[in-house]
Design a protein around this motif. Sequence first.
Motif, short mmCIF file in Angstrom:
data_model
loop_
_atom_site.label_atom_id
_atom_site.label_comp_id
_atom_site.label_asym_id
_atom_site.label_seq_id
_atom_site.Cartn_x
_atom_site.Cartn_y
_atom_site.Cartn_z
N VAL A 119 -25.98 -24.53 35.34
CA VAL A 119 -25.43 -25.54 34.43
C VAL A 119 -24.85 -26.67 35.30
N VAL A 120 -25.21 -27.89 34.99
CA VAL A 120 -24.67 -29.05 35.72
C VAL A 120 -23.76 -29.82 34.78
N THR A 121 -22.50 -29.97 35.17
CA THR A 121 -21.58 -30.74 34.34
C THR A 121 -21.56 -32.19 34.82
N LEU A 122 -21.84 -33.10 33.91
CA LEU A 122 -21.95 -34.52 34.25
C LEU A 122 -20.63 -35.22 33.96
N GLY A 123 -19.81 -35.34 34.99
CA GLY A 123 -18.56 -36.07 34.84
C GLY A 123 -17.35 -35.18 34.68
N LYS A 124 -16.21 -35.85 34.56
CA LYS A 124 -14.92 -35.16 34.57
C LYS A 124 -14.71 -34.29 33.32
N VAL A 125 -15.00 -34.85 32.15
CA VAL A 125 -14.66 -34.13 30.91
C VAL A 125 -15.38 -32.78 30.83
N PRO A 126 -16.71 -32.73 30.99
CA PRO A 126 -17.37 -31.42 30.91
C PRO A 126 -16.99 -30.50 32.07
N SER A 127 -16.74 -31.07 33.25
CA SER A 127 -16.36 -30.23 34.40
C SER A 127 -15.01 -29.56 34.12
N GLN A 128 -14.06 -30.34 33.64
CA GLN A 128 -12.74 -29.77 33.35
C GLN A 128 -12.80 -28.80 32.18
N HIS A 129 -13.61 -29.14 31.19
CA HIS A 129 -13.71 -28.30 29.99
C HIS A 129 -14.27 -26.91 30.34
N THR A 152 -20.28 -15.76 28.10
CA THR A 152 -21.37 -15.98 29.06
C THR A 152 -20.85 -16.47 30.40
N SER A 153 -21.36 -15.86 31.48
CA SER A 153 -21.04 -16.34 32.83
C SER A 153 -22.14 -17.30 33.27
N VAL A 154 -21.74 -18.40 33.85
CA VAL A 154 -22.74 -19.37 34.31
C VAL A 154 -22.41 -19.81 35.74
N ARG A 155 -23.46 -20.19 36.49
CA ARG A 155 -23.27 -20.91 37.76
C ARG A 155 -23.19 -22.37 37.39
N LEU A 156 -22.17 -23.00 37.90
CA LEU A 156 -21.90 -24.38 37.46
C LEU A 156 -21.83 -25.31 38.66
N LEU A 157 -22.58 -26.38 38.62
CA LEU A 157 -22.56 -27.40 39.67
C LEU A 157 -21.87 -28.65 39.12
N VAL A 158 -20.80 -29.05 39.78
CA VAL A 158 -20.10 -30.27 39.36
C VAL A 158 -20.90 -31.49 39.83
N CYS A 159 -21.06 -32.46 38.93
CA CYS A 159 -21.82 -33.67 39.27
C CYS A 159 -21.10 -34.90 38.72
N LEU A 160 -21.22 -35.99 39.42
CA LEU A 160 -20.72 -37.27 38.90
C LEU A 160 -21.42 -37.58 37.57
N HIS A 161 -20.74 -38.36 36.74
CA HIS A 161 -21.41 -38.83 35.51
C HIS A 161 -22.39 -39.94 35.92
N PRO A 162 -23.59 -39.97 35.33
CA PRO A 162 -24.54 -41.03 35.70
C PRO A 162 -23.95 -42.43 35.55
N ALA A 163 -23.07 -42.61 34.57
CA ALA A 163 -22.49 -43.96 34.37
C ALA A 163 -21.66 -44.39 35.57
#
Length: 202
Positions: A119-129, A152-163
Amino acid sequence: MSEQSLDADLCVTDCERCPALAASRSRIVNGVGPADADLVFVGEAPGANEDSEGEPFVGRSGTVLDDALRDAGLARADVRITNCVRCRPPDNRDPKADELANCRGYLAEELARVDPELVVTLGKVPSQHLLDRSVAVTTENGELFDARVGDTSVRLLVCLHPAATLYDRSQADAFEETIGRAAELAGLADGSAGGQSSLGDY
Ligand code: URA
């Protein structure tokens, strides 16, 4: 279960949990992409373009994401793209805590059913959530974590938001590198998803 019925199960067709968003939205914007995707991108919430077209990341941010996916050897259709909140917050404000909480079960269900490699979180809000803590996205961009979403357990990669790359061009390389890393971690970097590799057929 057929791919079609699984996909229908991933869609929220009616929800009034956030009365203000339900009143102002044009539609509920569900996730798109394969119901068995190895790679799932999670954004914040639909903006004006997404609210009007009914698909996540179809505005300028979507173009940045599509371009980075292409550079990583992937097509948009190879991955699943969804949001923490499925209704557009008015005036492009961030989703409120209660709106994130109201929508969390839908995202948890989607991730449980899709069961992606990453799972890749795009930006601060989804990463923090999803990490349930404060995240400094510019410094944590490209870092990998374990997270729990519902059961559910997920592997999560933090990513900058495209904007972020539109406001600050210096973030473009970091964003593109993380999308490339995501493709590798999900086992898609060799073009096995059928994205660019299928272009040779035409
Ligand atoms: N930004 C998001 O976080 N989600 C979208 O769907 C579009 C822009």
